[in-house]
Design a protein around this motif. Sequence first.
Motif, PDB file in Angstrom:
ATOM      1  N   PHE A   1     -20.545  -7.368  54.672  1.00 31.02           N
ATOM      2  CA  PHE A   1     -19.812  -8.493  55.237  1.00 31.02           C
ATOM      3  C   PHE A   1     -18.363  -8.454  54.757  1.00 31.02           C
ATOM      4  O   PHE A   1     -18.007  -7.715  53.833  1.00 31.02           O
ATOM      5  CB  PHE A   1     -20.468  -9.822  54.864  1.00 31.02           C
ATOM      6  CG  PHE A   1     -20.569 -10.067  53.384  1.00 31.02           C
ATOM      7  CD1 PHE A   1     -19.612 -10.804  52.709  1.00 31.02           C
ATOM      8  CD2 PHE A   1     -21.633  -9.542  52.655  1.00 31.02           C
ATOM      9  CE1 PHE A   1     -19.700 -11.024  51.346  1.00 31.02           C
ATOM     10  CE2 PHE A   1     -21.738  -9.763  51.295  1.00 31.02           C
ATOM     11  CZ  PHE A   1     -20.764 -10.502  50.636  1.00 31.02           C
ATOM     12  N   ASP A   2     -17.521  -9.266  55.381  1.00 32.67           N
ATOM     13  CA  ASP A   2     -16.095  -9.324  55.067  1.00 32.67           C
ATOM     14  C   ASP A   2     -15.863 -10.329  53.940  1.00 32.67           C
ATOM     15  O   ASP A   2     -16.193 -11.516  54.079  1.00 32.67           O
ATOM     16  CB  ASP A   2     -15.309  -9.736  56.320  1.00 32.67           C
ATOM     17  CG  ASP A   2     -13.815  -9.876  56.052  1.00 32.67           C
ATOM     18  OD1 ASP A   2     -13.332  -9.275  55.077  1.00 32.67           O
ATOM     19  OD2 ASP A   2     -13.146 -10.587  56.827  1.00 32.67           O
ATOM     20  N   ALA A   3     -15.285  -9.866  52.841  1.00 31.94           N
ATOM     21  CA  ALA A   3     -15.000 -10.748  51.710  1.00 31.94           C
ATOM     22  C   ALA A   3     -13.596 -11.336  51.787  1.00 31.94           C
ATOM     23  O   ALA A   3     -13.254 -12.215  51.002  1.00 31.94           O
ATOM     24  CB  ALA A   3     -15.149  -9.986  50.391  1.00 31.94           C
ATOM     25  N   ARG A   4     -12.781 -10.882  52.724  1.00 28.02           N
ATOM     26  CA  ARG A   4     -11.379 -11.329  52.784  1.00 28.02           C
ATOM     27  C   ARG A   4     -11.206 -12.661  53.511  1.00 28.02           C
ATOM     28  O   ARG A   4     -10.405 -13.511  53.078  1.00 28.02           O
ATOM     29  CB  ARG A   4     -10.525 -10.264  53.491  1.00 28.02           C
ATOM     30  CG  ARG A   4      -9.063 -10.650  53.722  1.00 28.02           C
ATOM     31  CD  ARG A   4      -8.335 -10.843  52.415  1.00 28.02           C
ATOM     32  NE  ARG A   4      -6.990 -11.353  52.600  1.00 28.02           N
ATOM     33  CZ  ARG A   4      -6.674 -12.639  52.635  1.00 28.02           C
ATOM     34  NH1 ARG A   4      -7.636 -13.562  52.524  1.00 28.02           N
ATOM     35  NH2 ARG A   4      -5.426 -13.036  52.769  1.00 28.02           N
ATOM     36  N   ALA A   5     -11.939 -12.893  54.586  1.00 33.30           N
ATOM     37  CA  ALA A   5     -11.679 -14.052  55.438  1.00 33.30           C
ATOM     38  C   ALA A   5     -11.878 -15.373  54.701  1.00 33.30           C
ATOM     39  O   ALA A   5     -11.177 -16.358  54.976  1.00 33.30           O
ATOM     40  CB  ALA A   5     -12.580 -13.999  56.670  1.00 33.30           C
TER      41      ALA A   5
ATOM     42  N   GLY B   1     -14.391  -6.255  46.393  1.00 36.95           N
ATOM     43  CA  GLY B   1     -13.319  -5.986  47.338  1.00 36.95           C
ATOM     44  C   GLY B   1     -12.095  -5.385  46.671  1.00 36.95           C
ATOM     45  O   GLY B   1     -11.452  -4.483  47.228  1.00 36.95           O
ATOM     46  N   LEU B   2     -11.747  -5.870  45.475  1.00 39.01           N
ATOM     47  CA  LEU B   2     -10.615  -5.293  44.740  1.00 39.01           C
ATOM     48  C   LEU B   2     -10.885  -3.846  44.362  1.00 39.01           C
ATOM     49  O   LEU B   2      -9.972  -3.003  44.366  1.00 39.01           O
ATOM     50  CB  LEU B   2     -10.350  -6.128  43.488  1.00 39.01           C
ATOM     51  CG  LEU B   2      -9.821  -7.547  43.724  1.00 39.01           C
ATOM     52  CD1 LEU B   2      -9.797  -8.322  42.415  1.00 39.01           C
ATOM     53  CD2 LEU B   2      -8.434  -7.521  44.347  1.00 39.01           C
ATOM     54  N   ARG B   3     -12.135  -3.549  44.059  1.00 41.27           N
ATOM     55  CA  ARG B   3     -12.496  -2.167  43.764  1.00 41.27           C
ATOM     56  C   ARG B   3     -12.377  -1.305  45.015  1.00 41.27           C
ATOM     57  O   ARG B   3     -11.917  -0.153  44.959  1.00 41.27           O
ATOM     58  CB  ARG B   3     -13.915  -2.105  43.209  1.00 41.27           C
ATOM     59  CG  ARG B   3     -14.341  -0.706  42.742  1.00 41.27           C
ATOM     60  CD  ARG B   3     -15.766  -0.682  42.226  1.00 41.27           C
ATOM     61  NE  ARG B   3     -15.967  -1.637  41.144  1.00 41.27           N
ATOM     62  CZ  ARG B   3     -16.709  -2.723  41.231  1.00 41.27           C
ATOM     63  NH1 ARG B   3     -17.346  -3.018  42.369  1.00 41.27           N
ATOM     64  NH2 ARG B   3     -16.837  -3.536  40.205  1.00 41.27           N
ATOM     65  N   ALA B   4     -12.751  -1.879  46.167  1.00 38.38           N
ATOM     66  CA  ALA B   4     -12.726  -1.111  47.408  1.00 38.38           C
ATOM     67  C   ALA B   4     -11.305  -0.803  47.874  1.00 38.38           C
ATOM     68  O   ALA B   4     -11.025   0.300  48.355  1.00 38.38           O
ATOM     69  CB  ALA B   4     -13.485  -1.866  48.499  1.00 38.38           C
ATOM     70  N   VAL B   5     -10.388  -1.773  47.742  1.00 38.03           N
ATOM     71  CA  VAL B   5      -9.040  -1.582  48.292  1.00 38.03           C
ATOM     72  C   VAL B   5      -8.073  -0.973  47.294  1.00 38.03           C
ATOM     73  O   VAL B   5      -7.059  -0.388  47.694  1.00 38.03           O
ATOM     74  CB  VAL B   5      -8.467  -2.915  48.811  1.00 38.03           C
ATOM     75  CG1 VAL B   5      -9.331  -3.473  49.926  1.00 38.03           C
ATOM     76  CG2 VAL B   5      -8.288  -3.935  47.696  1.00 38.03           C
TER      77      VAL B   5
ATOM     78  N   ALA C   1      -0.428  -5.804  35.431  1.00 32.82           N
ATOM     79  CA  ALA C   1       0.319  -5.154  36.508  1.00 32.82           C
ATOM     80  C   ALA C   1      -0.631  -4.458  37.478  1.00 32.82           C
ATOM     81  O   ALA C   1      -0.435  -4.508  38.706  1.00 32.82           O
ATOM     82  CB  ALA C   1       1.320  -4.159  35.923  1.00 32.82           C
ATOM     83  N   ASP C   2      -1.669  -3.808  36.955  1.00 37.93           N
ATOM     84  CA  ASP C   2      -2.662  -3.168  37.830  1.00 37.93           C
ATOM     85  C   ASP C   2      -3.409  -4.219  38.651  1.00 37.93           C
ATOM     86  O   ASP C   2      -3.684  -4.018  39.839  1.00 37.93           O
ATOM     87  CB  ASP C   2      -3.652  -2.353  36.992  1.00 37.93           C
ATOM     88  CG  ASP C   2      -2.994  -1.164  36.304  1.00 37.93           C
ATOM     89  OD1 ASP C   2      -1.954  -0.696  36.804  1.00 37.93           O
ATOM     90  OD2 ASP C   2      -3.520  -0.729  35.262  1.00 37.93           O
ATOM     91  N   ALA C   3      -3.725  -5.340  38.001  1.00 40.98           N
ATOM     92  CA  ALA C   3      -4.420  -6.402  38.724  1.00 40.98           C
ATOM     93  C   ALA C   3      -3.542  -6.975  39.824  1.00 40.98           C
ATOM     94  O   ALA C   3      -4.019  -7.272  40.924  1.00 40.98           O
ATOM     95  CB  ALA C   3      -4.836  -7.502  37.749  1.00 40.98           C
ATOM     96  N   ALA C   4      -2.253  -7.159  39.554  1.00 44.28           N
ATOM     97  CA  ALA C   4      -1.341  -7.702  40.557  1.00 44.28           C
ATOM     98  C   ALA C   4      -1.239  -6.778  41.766  1.00 44.28           C
ATOM     99  O   ALA C   4      -1.189  -7.244  42.913  1.00 44.28           O
ATOM    100  CB  ALA C   4       0.031  -7.940  39.935  1.00 44.28           C
TER     101      ALA C   4
ATOM    102  N   PHE D   1      -5.375  -6.526  48.390  1.00 48.36           N
ATOM    103  CA  PHE D   1      -6.466  -7.323  48.948  1.00 48.36           C
ATOM    104  C   PHE D   1      -5.940  -8.371  49.916  1.00 48.36           C
ATOM    105  O   PHE D   1      -6.469  -8.537  51.027  1.00 48.36           O
ATOM    106  CB  PHE D   1      -7.242  -7.992  47.802  1.00 48.36           C
ATOM    107  CG  PHE D   1      -8.444  -8.778  48.242  1.00 48.36           C
ATOM    108  CD1 PHE D   1      -9.710  -8.203  48.234  1.00 48.36           C
ATOM    109  CD2 PHE D   1      -8.332 -10.104  48.653  1.00 48.36           C
ATOM    110  CE1 PHE D   1     -10.831  -8.924  48.639  1.00 48.36           C
ATOM    111  CE2 PHE D   1      -9.435 -10.830  49.054  1.00 48.36           C
ATOM    112  CZ  PHE D   1     -10.690 -10.232  49.052  1.00 48.36           C
ATOM    113  N   THR D   2      -4.918  -9.120  49.504  1.00 49.29           N
ATOM    114  CA  THR D   2      -4.422 -10.210  50.343  1.00 49.29           C
ATOM    115  C   THR D   2      -3.732  -9.699  51.605  1.00 49.29           C
ATOM    116  O   THR D   2      -3.697 -10.403  52.621  1.00 49.29           O
ATOM    117  CB  THR D   2      -3.449 -11.102  49.548  1.00 49.29           C
ATOM    118  OG1 THR D   2      -2.394 -10.290  49.006  1.00 49.29           O
ATOM    119  CG2 THR D   2      -4.173 -11.804  48.415  1.00 49.29           C
ATOM    120  N   GLU D   3      -3.173  -8.490  51.563  1.00 46.89           N
ATOM    121  CA  GLU D   3      -2.505  -7.941  52.743  1.00 46.89           C
ATOM    122  C   GLU D   3      -3.478  -7.272  53.713  1.00 46.89           C
ATOM    123  O   GLU D   3      -3.103  -6.970  54.845  1.00 46.89           O
ATOM    124  CB  GLU D   3      -1.437  -6.940  52.316  1.00 46.89           C
ATOM    125  CG  GLU D   3      -0.237  -7.593  51.619  1.00 46.89           C
ATOM    126  CD  GLU D   3       0.809  -6.580  51.193  1.00 46.89           C
ATOM    127  OE1 GLU D   3       0.506  -5.352  51.255  1.00 46.89           O
ATOM    128  OE2 GLU D   3       1.913  -7.001  50.792  1.00 46.89           O
ATOM    129  N   ALA D   4      -4.716  -7.083  53.275  1.00 42.28           N
ATOM    130  CA  ALA D   4      -5.713  -6.445  54.141  1.00 42.28           C
ATOM    131  C   ALA D   4      -6.218  -7.431  55.182  1.00 42.28           C
ATOM    132  O   ALA D   4      -6.376  -8.632  54.905  1.00 42.28           O
ATOM    133  CB  ALA D   4      -6.873  -5.920  53.303  1.00 42.28           C
TER     134      ALA D   4
END
Length: 266
Positions: free
Chosen positions: A151-155, A203-207, A123-126, A132-135
């Motif tokens: 650098f950007d890890a999302r794009a 990135g997951l840690r950051a957001v 649940a925490d991972a979800a 992350f995906t909404e950022a």
Amino acid sequence: MQRIRLRYTKRGRLRFTSHRDFQRAFERALRRAEVPMAYSAGFTPHPKVSYANAAPTGTGSEAEYLEIALTDARDPDTLRVLLDESLPPGLDVVDAVEARTSGLADRLTASVWELRLDGVDPADAARAVKAFTEAGTVEVQRTTKNGVRTFDARAAVAELECLASAETHSSLPDRPTDQPCAILRLVVRHVTPAVRPDDVLSGLRAVADLAPPVPAAVTRLAQGPFDEETGTVTDPLAPDREAAATAPQPAAATAAATAPVPEGPA
């Protein structure tokens, strides 16, 4: 000169094998299997082996690719078996085709990864995946030989989702199993700078402040051309198989196939 393309794996504890270690093991396997390798010119000739986008040390993989050049033609399936028997278990040659098209490395435009996060509640991972995906952008830092790079890890991430335990690709006997475990599936495009699974974890840690208590077990499940319409990664060896299926047969083989069968004695 014949060119053969191979898909091989890094499984179990051999995921800690470095690319240089694999190169040495593979060249020994070529000698054991008595493969008629073509060699480079110069004072220190080397067997002509081209490696494409090797996985980082410490990650498992079901989809590593390389190409070898031979001085004499060999059947790809027979060659695959000989090389697989000459490598240690875990470094397994699972597919082989004759190269009939160009640009194998150019086809490897995306990878599918599985990230096993022991000690992390699904649940925490979800929730972290959703953030992350909404950022719009997720900036991360990586230390390089030229210093720290941001650098950007999302794009580059085409897809990121949290899976149920029953959907995991494989179990790792050397990992703890008596605690919560989140499984992430990641599809990432190969861009510059390259975005790796550990960058996505940063990135997951950051957001969302998601920090697994133990290092993630990462496995590459596939790599190849990325289909923008379906969001899937397809087989990079498929064009070679299709070219082989449509190639005209040599004249001798065609004549043998169409020759009338002689009648026996009455």
